[in-house]
Each structure stands twice: as C-alpha cells, then as structure tokens.
Design a protein around this motif. Structure first.
Motif, PDB file in Angstrom:
ATOM      1  N   MET A  43     -12.947   4.694  -5.578  1.00 46.81           N
ATOM      2  CA  MET A  43     -13.097   3.468  -4.798  1.00 46.81           C
ATOM      3  C   MET A  43     -12.039   3.348  -3.707  1.00 46.81           C
ATOM      4  SD  MET A  43     -15.192   0.944  -4.769  1.00 46.81           S
ATOM      5  CE  MET A  43     -15.942   0.472  -6.330  1.00 46.81           C
ATOM      6  N   GLU A  44     -10.829   3.815  -3.999  1.00 47.16           N
ATOM      7  CA  GLU A  44      -9.786   3.747  -2.981  1.00 47.16           C
ATOM      8  C   GLU A  44      -8.875   4.957  -3.101  1.00 47.16           C
ATOM      9  OE1 GLU A  44      -7.206   0.365  -3.137  1.00 47.16           O
ATOM     10  OE2 GLU A  44      -8.834  -1.009  -3.611  1.00 47.16           O
ATOM     11  N   HIS A  45      -8.515   5.513  -1.990  1.00 48.35           N
ATOM     12  CA  HIS A  45      -7.299   6.290  -1.846  1.00 48.35           C
ATOM     13  C   HIS A  45      -6.897   6.125  -0.388  1.00 48.35           C
ATOM     14  CE1 HIS A  45      -9.045  10.576  -0.801  1.00 48.35           C
ATOM     15  NE2 HIS A  45      -9.828   9.648  -0.348  1.00 48.35           N
TER      16      HIS A  45
ATOM     17  N   GLY B  85       1.188 -14.334  -2.271  1.00 47.88           N
ATOM     18  CA  GLY B  85       0.786 -12.925  -2.348  1.00 47.88           C
ATOM     19  C   GLY B  85      -0.697 -12.872  -2.679  1.00 47.88           C
ATOM     20  N   ARG B  86      -1.026 -12.237  -3.776  1.00 41.91           N
ATOM     21  CA  ARG B  86      -2.421 -12.201  -4.204  1.00 41.91           C
ATOM     22  C   ARG B  86      -2.471 -12.072  -5.731  1.00 41.91           C
ATOM     23  NH1 ARG B  86      -4.313  -6.002  -2.568  1.00 41.91           N
ATOM     24  NH2 ARG B  86      -2.602  -4.975  -3.643  1.00 41.91           N
ATOM     25  N   GLN B  87      -3.632 -12.243  -6.278  1.00 40.70           N
ATOM     26  CA  GLN B  87      -3.883 -12.097  -7.726  1.00 40.70           C
ATOM     27  C   GLN B  87      -2.992 -13.001  -8.571  1.00 40.70           C
ATOM     28  OE1 GLN B  87      -3.549  -8.198  -9.736  1.00 40.70           O
ATOM     29  NE2 GLN B  87      -5.768  -8.035  -9.572  1.00 40.70           N
TER      30      GLN B  87
ATOM     31  N   ALA C  51       0.362  -8.152   5.095  1.00 36.04           N
ATOM     32  CA  ALA C  51       1.265  -7.341   4.276  1.00 36.04           C
ATOM     33  C   ALA C  51       0.899  -5.853   4.262  1.00 36.04           C
ATOM     34  CB  ALA C  51       1.279  -7.884   2.852  1.00 36.04           C
ATOM     35  N   GLU C  52      -0.288  -5.517   4.716  1.00 35.69           N
ATOM     36  CA  GLU C  52      -0.687  -4.108   4.655  1.00 35.69           C
ATOM     37  C   GLU C  52      -0.917  -3.515   6.035  1.00 35.69           C
ATOM     38  OE1 GLU C  52      -3.783  -4.463   1.601  1.00 35.69           O
ATOM     39  OE2 GLU C  52      -2.306  -3.646   0.211  1.00 35.69           O
ATOM     40  N   LYS C  53      -0.259  -4.091   7.033  1.00 35.30           N
ATOM     41  CA  LYS C  53      -0.512  -3.597   8.398  1.00 35.30           C
ATOM     42  C   LYS C  53       0.039  -2.191   8.604  1.00 35.30           C
ATOM     43  CE  LYS C  53       3.370  -6.160  10.516  1.00 35.30           C
ATOM     44  NZ  LYS C  53       3.817  -6.823   9.283  1.00 35.30           N
ATOM     45  N   TYR C  54       0.961  -1.743   7.751  1.00 37.82           N
ATOM     46  CA  TYR C  54       1.472  -0.370   7.904  1.00 37.82           C
ATOM     47  C   TYR C  54       0.831   0.599   6.912  1.00 37.82           C
ATOM     48  CZ  TYR C  54       4.718  -2.656  10.987  1.00 37.82           C
ATOM     49  OH  TYR C  54       5.246  -3.393  12.006  1.00 37.82           O
ATOM     50  N   HIS C  55      -0.255   0.161   6.292  1.00 39.31           N
ATOM     51  CA  HIS C  55      -0.994   1.048   5.378  1.00 39.31           C
ATOM     52  C   HIS C  55      -2.069   1.756   6.193  1.00 39.31           C
ATOM     53  CE1 HIS C  55      -3.474   2.342   2.017  1.00 39.31           C
ATOM     54  NE2 HIS C  55      -2.625   1.824   1.144  1.00 39.31           N
ATOM     55  N   SER C  56      -2.201   3.048   6.014  1.00 39.81           N
ATOM     56  CA  SER C  56      -3.196   3.802   6.784  1.00 39.81           C
ATOM     57  C   SER C  56      -4.617   3.328   6.468  1.00 39.81           C
ATOM     58  CB  SER C  56      -3.069   5.291   6.443  1.00 39.81           C
ATOM     59  OG  SER C  56      -3.342   5.479   5.066  1.00 39.81           O
TER      60      SER C  56
ATOM     61  N   SER D  25     -14.102  -8.391  -9.318  1.00 39.54           N
ATOM     62  CA  SER D  25     -12.706  -8.695  -8.997  1.00 39.54           C
ATOM     63  C   SER D  25     -12.124  -7.550  -8.170  1.00 39.54           C
ATOM     64  CB  SER D  25     -11.916  -8.945 -10.281  1.00 39.54           C
ATOM     65  OG  SER D  25     -10.628  -9.437  -9.987  1.00 39.54           O
ATOM     66  N   ASN D  26     -10.910  -7.144  -8.423  1.00 42.44           N
ATOM     67  CA  ASN D  26     -10.346  -5.970  -7.776  1.00 42.44           C
ATOM     68  C   ASN D  26      -9.098  -5.542  -8.535  1.00 42.44           C
ATOM     69  OD1 ASN D  26     -10.352  -4.128  -5.391  1.00 42.44           O
ATOM     70  ND2 ASN D  26      -8.276  -4.926  -5.181  1.00 42.44           N
ATOM     71  N   GLU D  27      -9.030  -4.286  -8.875  1.00 43.42           N
ATOM     72  CA  GLU D  27      -7.867  -3.771  -9.600  1.00 43.42           C
ATOM     73  C   GLU D  27      -7.350  -4.801 -10.597  1.00 43.42           C
ATOM     74  OE1 GLU D  27      -4.875  -2.176  -6.985  1.00 43.42           O
ATOM     75  OE2 GLU D  27      -5.990  -0.316  -6.756  1.00 43.42           O
ATOM     76  N   LEU D  28      -8.183  -5.146 -11.554  1.00 40.83           N
ATOM     77  CA  LEU D  28      -7.791  -6.140 -12.564  1.00 40.83           C
ATOM     78  C   LEU D  28      -6.443  -5.734 -13.175  1.00 40.83           C
ATOM     79  CD1 LEU D  28     -11.293  -6.605 -14.182  1.00 40.83           C
ATOM     80  CD2 LEU D  28      -9.881  -8.482 -13.289  1.00 40.83           C
TER      81      LEU D  28
ATOM     82  N   HIS E 248      -6.785   5.680  -6.484  1.00 42.84           N
ATOM     83  CA  HIS E 248      -5.666   6.598  -6.703  1.00 42.84           C
ATOM     84  C   HIS E 248      -4.810   6.738  -5.463  1.00 42.84           C
ATOM     85  CE1 HIS E 248      -3.348  10.272  -7.123  1.00 42.84           C
ATOM     86  NE2 HIS E 248      -3.303   9.917  -8.392  1.00 42.84           N
ATOM     87  N   TYR E 249      -3.524   6.618  -5.656  1.00 40.27           N
ATOM     88  CA  TYR E 249      -2.561   6.870  -4.575  1.00 40.27           C
ATOM     89  C   TYR E 249      -1.537   7.875  -5.077  1.00 40.27           C
ATOM     90  CZ  TYR E 249      -4.859   3.023  -2.315  1.00 40.27           C
ATOM     91  OH  TYR E 249      -5.823   2.246  -1.734  1.00 40.27           O
ATOM     92  N   LEU E 250      -1.145   8.770  -4.195  1.00 40.69           N
ATOM     93  CA  LEU E 250      -0.237   9.849  -4.591  1.00 40.69           C
ATOM     94  C   LEU E 250       1.134   9.311  -4.980  1.00 40.69           C
ATOM     95  CD1 LEU E 250      -1.036  12.400  -1.757  1.00 40.69           C
ATOM     96  CD2 LEU E 250      -1.492  12.733  -4.202  1.00 40.69           C
TER      97      LEU E 250
ATOM     98  N   ASN F  14       1.914   1.690   2.127  1.00 37.72           N
ATOM     99  CA  ASN F  14       2.997   0.858   2.670  1.00 37.72           C
ATOM    100  C   ASN F  14       3.872   0.274   1.572  1.00 37.72           C
ATOM    101  OD1 ASN F  14       0.957  -0.904   1.683  1.00 37.72           O
ATOM    102  ND2 ASN F  14       2.001  -2.560   2.718  1.00 37.72           N
ATOM    103  N   TRP F  15       3.646   0.730   0.326  1.00 41.39           N
ATOM    104  CA  TRP F  15       4.324   0.043  -0.783  1.00 41.39           C
ATOM    105  C   TRP F  15       5.264   0.954  -1.571  1.00 41.39           C
ATOM    106  CZ3 TRP F  15       2.378   2.840  -4.759  1.00 41.39           C
ATOM    107  CH2 TRP F  15       1.074   3.326  -4.635  1.00 41.39           C
ATOM    108  N   GLN F  16       5.534   2.133  -1.016  1.00 38.14           N
ATOM    109  CA  GLN F  16       6.519   2.995  -1.667  1.00 38.14           C
ATOM    110  C   GLN F  16       7.825   2.883  -0.882  1.00 38.14           C
ATOM    111  OE1 GLN F  16       4.296   6.694  -1.727  1.00 38.14           O
ATOM    112  NE2 GLN F  16       3.257   6.126  -3.617  1.00 38.14           N
TER     113      GLN F  16
HETATM  114  C1  GLA Z   1      -4.727  -1.486  -3.986  1.00 40.15           C
HETATM  115  C2  GLA Z   1      -5.636  -2.641  -3.607  1.00 40.15           C
HETATM  116  C3  GLA Z   1      -5.973  -2.669  -2.157  1.00 40.15           C
HETATM  117  C4  GLA Z   1      -4.777  -2.307  -1.327  1.00 40.15           C
HETATM  118  C5  GLA Z   1      -4.271  -0.951  -1.746  1.00 40.15           C
HETATM  119  C6  GLA Z   1      -3.137  -0.450  -0.899  1.00 40.15           C
HETATM  120  O1  GLA Z   1      -5.370  -0.363  -4.326  1.00 40.15           O
HETATM  121  O2  GLA Z   1      -6.823  -2.663  -4.357  1.00 40.15           O
HETATM  122  O3  GLA Z   1      -6.411  -3.974  -1.850  1.00 40.15           O
HETATM  123  O4  GLA Z   1      -3.790  -3.261  -1.522  1.00 40.15           O
HETATM  124  O5  GLA Z   1      -3.807  -1.077  -3.046  1.00 40.15           O
HETATM  125  O6  GLA Z   1      -2.699   0.815  -1.321  1.00 40.15           O
END
Ligand code: GLA
Length: 684
Positions: free
Chosen positions: A318-320, A122-124, A366-371, A160-163, A287-289, A326-328
């Motif tokens: 930084m992200e939404h 996976g990751r992290q 793993a995130e090919k179905y994430h917009s 890093s990313n989302e520690l 942030h994701y809903l 794809n993870w709900q």
């Molecule tokens: C997190 C990660 C990203 C990605 C998104 C998908 O926020 O930082 O790399 O995996 O989730 O929602």
C-alpha cells in the motif's frame, strides 16, 4: 493462524479478469486546488497508475461540523478517476479525527503512560477503546459506504490507516475499563488473574476488578505479566476497531473487499499481525527502509513475512517511498535503479500491487519533505521518470499477478509474544533486540543463497525441513509439544539464547533453562551470563559472540558440541549444541553471532538438514532468489548491478531491470516447493 476470510482481491472496475499488477499511491487531492486534479489524472495515466488510495485524511473535509457534510468534491474526484480508468481504494477516512470532534469530546484523546494527554495537532489522536470515537467513526463509514458503495471506480475499502501507528498504547480511563473487560474474558475469575499475574509478589493481590489498571507510570517496574497482557490487549483493541468498521462495510457493501495497511517493518511491533491477517479480505502492507547495512535484507524480510501472513496469497504493497522519507534523523534519497529494485522485491514476495505514499509531494504540512511520485520539481524529474519506467516494468510483469509465492524449505519463526516478552524491562539485559536476531539469521540465509520463509509461530511449521526460532522466549506447553512433534517427525529445529524460558503467563519453566525446550535440546543452563557492552567472546569455529552467553551442561548422551567458547569464564565449555532426536534434530546457539557468524553456523546446520542453495555458486550471497510459481526473481543485494543470468538453459528472461532479473521456468519445470538438489556452479 485462524481461517482466512475468503480471499477476495480488488474489484477492478474495468476488465475485471485481466491480469495486472496494481500501481499507484495515496492520493490527497484535498491538498490541491481543483485545477490540479485533472492534471493529476492525466499524469497518473501517463505513469501507468491504475489505482489510488483516496480520502485517508479527509474526515475534516467531508464532515466540517457534526451535522455538516460535504461530499461534492469527493464525488467529483471519484468520477474523474473513473473517467481515466483509475480504480479507487477508498478510505473510511477515520484515521484522524477533525478538530470539532476532539474539541467537543476531549475524552476521545489518548493518554500516555505518564498521564499526559495527546492533544490534536498531529494525527490519529483517538483512543481505540473510546465508545464516542467509535460511534462517530462508524457514522462516517456508513455515510461513505452508502454514497460510494456502488460507485464504478470503487475497488476496495481501506479501513482507517496504519491502525496503531501513533495510538497503539493508550492508558486512559476508557482503556482501563476495556482492559478489565478483556481480562475478565481471558481469565474468568480474579483468582485466575491473580495467579497468572503472580500478584503474591510485591503485595499486588487484587480483591476487585476495579482495582486493575493499565501499566501506567509506576514507582518501579510494573508487573511483567500485566505489561505483556496490556500489549496483547492493545493489539486486540485496535483489531476490534478494524472489525467494527469491517462488519459495517460487510453489511452495507458485501461485494467490496476490505483491507487495512499493516506496518510490517523495522521495530514496529505493537500490532500482532499474525492475529490480524485473517480479519481482512486481502493483506496490505506499508514498508519504509531502515537505513543501515541490512536495509535491503530488512526490506526482503518484511516482504517475506507479509507474504506468509497472507498465507502465501498475493498481497498489496500500500505504501513505500519513491525516494526519501521525512521522519528519520537523516532521510536518504534512493539511488538510481533503487526504486525498481525495492518495488520488485515486494513483488517477488507476493505483492500484486506496488503503491507509494504519495502521488504528489505536498507543498506544505508535516510531510512536505517526503518524496512522492511527482516530486516538488514536477514531471520533468528523475523521480517521475523512474516512476514511469516502473509503471512499464509492472505492465511487463502482469503475467505474474495472482501467482502465490512458493514455499521455501527453511523458515524463520517470528513470534509476537516472544518479541514483546523478551524485550520487557527487568530482564537479564536490556540490549536484546528480538527482531534484529531474526533478521541476522535471515541475512545469513541470504549470504548462503538459501531461501527461507519468515513465518508466524502459528503457521504450519511441519512443512519446513529446517526451522530457525530465534529467541523463542514464550513457549506455552502446546507450542513445546508442537516443536517436539516437529523434531521427532524429522524436522530440524534451531533455537537460540533466551528461548523456552517462560509460559504464556510469563512464568519461568522451572528446573533449569531453556525450560520448555530443555529436554528436546538435551542441555541444561543454571544461570544466564549476558555480556557487558563491548565485551565479546570467541568461539572455536572462528566466530565471535556478543550480548549473551550461557553456561551449558549436556544432559542427553547424544547431544553434540558444535562449537565451544574459546576464552572468557566459559572457555572450553559448549557454545553451540545439536541433538539428534528421532528423524530430526534440535540445535542451540547460546550467543549473538551477527550475520557473518551465523552464516558460518548456518552453513553447517543447513547442510546437515539437507537444505541447500538453489542458486549457482557465483550468485550466492550477491543475489536473493524469490519464487512465485514458475517465476523466479533474482534480486541484487547490493547497489551494484548484478548480471543475474537465468537459472537454467530453458528459463526465459521475462524482465531485466537494474538489479533485478525475472525469469520464467518452463511448464513442467521444477516446482519450487519440491526438494532441490544443490545447483552446480555451472554459471547457467
Ligand atoms: C505512513 C502513513 C502515511 C505517511 C507515510 C510517510 O505510512 O500511512 O500517511 O505519513 O507514513 O512515510
């Protein structure tokens, strides 16, 4: 909150003084052949993208073997982006270790509480406390800093990313050693630790530091103070990693600001961001809903809290997502107009950049179905058109950049210690959800059209006229004193069930509940009375409680009963109380009322505190108001477009998008931190 590092915003490569909002995404060019990169840069410009986060998951590509480095591709991408005037938030690339590192040093892999290794794939998959991982992460960080520190495209470092996204709780031997060191610093002596952990209970007395472990899977409930301290330690261990990368970058590239993306969203609570916020040059959030009836309220709540963690200063979204994740369990696409509505809610609460995960939707992995900003369908798509429209909208809002968010007169306190401790096992009910209670209060404020900040307990609370501290479970003596001073100084405090119960060591304040707040509230409770699943209790103000009740006795002559239980074992007894203390008051809500019930209760409490809506009557409840200096954002709380008219005849409409109107109040107009009289419902 500690002192913020000097607030330093992005270093824009061109026209550094021009006001602008950042707009962009995570950019993962390593997933695509080189031919696509130029297409990417062109389309980014077409969409109005001005910044991307680069190399977040590039470690294996940058360092394919321990002594082999490959920066050529990144050089090319950096140069290309710069040629298109796209700034780079460059990652330290340490978020996910490459296969060679994990296979050479399996002792970097995290271990769960059951003793199972979290394998690569996976990751992290790294232990926050692993000295080996730290050494290799800093080696990569140093290389990147030396190579790109002077690159003209570099706007900021992305640590890093989302520690803690996947590895916050590690129970490995490295974690055990670091936990012991952390405990030594906290307690000094074993005797102090034994007292704090109440180890006379269940024969847990420690006679040597080496006997102490993380709360690994045990035969029964692990010691609750050990569990609470492990949560504090785990947050600190990741913060130490953040600091290690940051300090190295500060030494090598002192002019480049550093940030890392927080996860102020939903139930994510492993990282105490109130404590982290001062460690970065500017706060960034992802942030994701959370789907459900409060999805938009939760988005606003998170953006609001992020803005307050940033001390009111601008922060970086930084992200939404442009549409579905794809993870709900079920991943809902966004509806027409929602992309702008959601993005501008963040801007309304102080975001000066709106970015997405990710630029181009992955074709595999793993995130090919994430917009993404460019979906699988390509540029000829509704998503890309909405993205391009959003780029234009953000350009129109450029004057807002740099304006701090304006304080409200009311606030909701969010306290990580209370969140952690109130949800530990072995409590009166395992149904209690700390953040949900806080969110329900936030929804009640929105229902009434009253602005409220969401603030950490360490914020200067005295600047608020009305303070709601739901489930404020952990109340050390110093916090009890602050709240007493707040109330006697004229503040109006509202708290709820399961508040004031324990001190910082998770020891109960004896003599009756709500312990540390008992005298201030003028009530005493001998025993909790949580409700069973499906059980409800009526109150004589027409509301209905679930989850919890309390058998309340009034202890001070001035304590008033605002509502009583109507049925059940406590029928006729107080359910809601309020005591006037000095110039202020302290109120107690003993059951879970949910957003609708809380609106009823809050209407009265806010009115008594003299805090009123700033919205015209017909907009209250349907529209959220957020203020940044002279800019007022009116945001639809529903999927229905709302014609959010200007608030005053002199206001000018800066922008009207689906579901959002932004107006500018003329200079000399009301300053939003001043007290507002209630608006007349004149429909202005
Ligand atoms: C997190 C990660 C990203 C990605 C998104 C998908 O926020 O930082 O790399 O995996 O989730 O929602």
């Amino acid at each position: 909150m500690g002192e913020h590092r000097a607030h330093r915003w992005l270093r824009w490569p061109s026209e550094p003084d021009r006001a602008r909002l950042g707009f962009g995404a995570d950019y993962n060019p390593e997933q695509w052949p080189r031919e696509v990169w130029r297409e990417d840069a062109r389309a980014m410009r077409a969409a109005g993208v001005n910044i991307v986060s680069l190399a977040i998951f590039s470690w294996a590509r940058l360092q394919p073997r321990a002594e082999e480095w490959d920066f050529a591709w990144l050089d090319e991408v950096m140069d290309l982006l710069h040629a298109y005037d796209i700034a780079v938030d460059l990652a330290t690339a340490t978020a996910s270790p490459p296969p060679w590192l994990a296979s050479t040093y399996p002792q970097i892999l995290p271990v769960d509480r059951d003793g199972r290794v979290r394998w690569p794939g996976g990751r992290q998959h790294w232990r926050p406390t692993s000295p080996i991982f730290r050494r290799h992460a800093l080696r990569l960080t140093r290389r990147l800093a030396r190579r790109y520190g002077a690159h003209p495209a570099l706007a900021a470092w992305h640590l890093s990313n989302e520690l803690g996204c996947h590895n916050v709780y590690d129970y490995s031997d490295d974690a055990a050693a670091a936990f012991r060191a952390w405990l030594r610093t906290r307690y000094g002596t074993l005797a102090a630790l034994n007292r704090a952990w109440a180890t006379s209970f269940w024969s847990q007395h420690y006679s040597d530091w080496g006997q102490i472990l993380p709360p690994r899977l045990a035969t029964s409930y692990p010691n609750p103070t050990q569990q609470l301290d492990f949560k504090r330690f785990s947050s600190d261990a990741l913060k130490e990693h953040l600091r290690a990368e940051r300090d190295l970058l500060a030494e090598l590239t002192p002019d480049i600001p550093v940030t890392t993306n927080f996860m102020v969203m939903g139930e994510t609570n492993g990282m105490n961001y109130a404590d982290w916020a001062t460690e970065v040059d500017f706060v960034a959030n992802d942030h994701y809903l959370t789907p459900g009836p409060q999805a938009y309220d939760e988005l606003s709540f998170s953006a609001n809290l992020t803005g307050n963690l940033a001390g009111g200063r601008p922060w970086f979204l930084m992200e939404h997502s442009t549409s579905a994740v794809n993870w709900q369990p079920v991943n809902l696409a966004k509806r027409p107009g929602q992309l702008a509505r959601d993005s501008l809610t963040h801007v309304a609460h102080g975001a000066d950049a709106v970015c997405f995960f990710q630029w181009r939707q992955s074709a595999a992995g793993a995130e090919k179905y994430h917009s993404a900003m460019i979906p699988h369908a390509g540029e000829d798509s509704d998503v890309f058109r909405a993205v391009t429209d959003l780029g234009a909208t953000l350009r129109a809002l450029a004057p807002v950049a740099g304006t701090p968010r304006s304080r409200a007169r009311a606030a909701i306190v969010l306290d990580w210690d209370s969140w952690w401790a109130a949800e530990l096992d072995s409590g009166p009910t395992d149904r209690l959800r700390y953040r949900q209670e806080a969110l329900d209060w936030y929804s009640a404020f929105l229902d009434l059209g009253i602005r409220a900040d969401v603030v950490p307990a360490s914020a200067p609370l005295e600047q608020y006229d009305l303070l709601v501290a739901p489930i404020l479970h952990v109340v050390p003596g110093a916090l009890a004193d602050r709240l007493r001073r707040y109330v006697t100084g004229g503040g109006h405090l509202v708290t709820t069930y399961f508040s004031g119960i324990v001190d910082e060591h998770n020891h109960v304040w004896l003599g009756g509940y709500p312990g540390a707040l008992r005298d201030l509230l003028g009530i005493r409770i001998q025993e909790f009375a949580p409700l069973a699943d499906g059980q409800t209790v009526g109150l004589d103000n027409g509301t209905t409680g679930t989850l919890w009740t309390d058998h309340i006795a009034l202890t001070e002559p001035g304590t008033e009963i605002l509502a009583r239980y109507r049925n059940g074992d406590l029928a006729g007894r107080p359910a809601l109380t309020r005591r006037v203390v000095g110039a202020g008051s302290a109120a107690y809500v003993s059951t879970r009322l949910g957003p609708a019930g809380l609106s009823t209760v809050l209407a009265e409490l806010a009115d008594r505190a003299g805090v009123h809506s700033e919205l015209p009557g017909e907009l209250r409840g349907r529209v959220e108001l957020a203020v940044r200096g002279p800019y007022r954002f009116l945001i639809s709380r529903t999927d229905q477009p709302v014609d959010a008219a200007p608030l005053g005849p002199a206001d000018t409409v800066l922008l009207r998008a689906t579901g959002v109107t932004v107006v500018r109040t003329p200079a000399g107009g009301r300053a939003s931190h001043e007290a507002h009289p209630p608006q007349s419902g004149s429909g202005v």
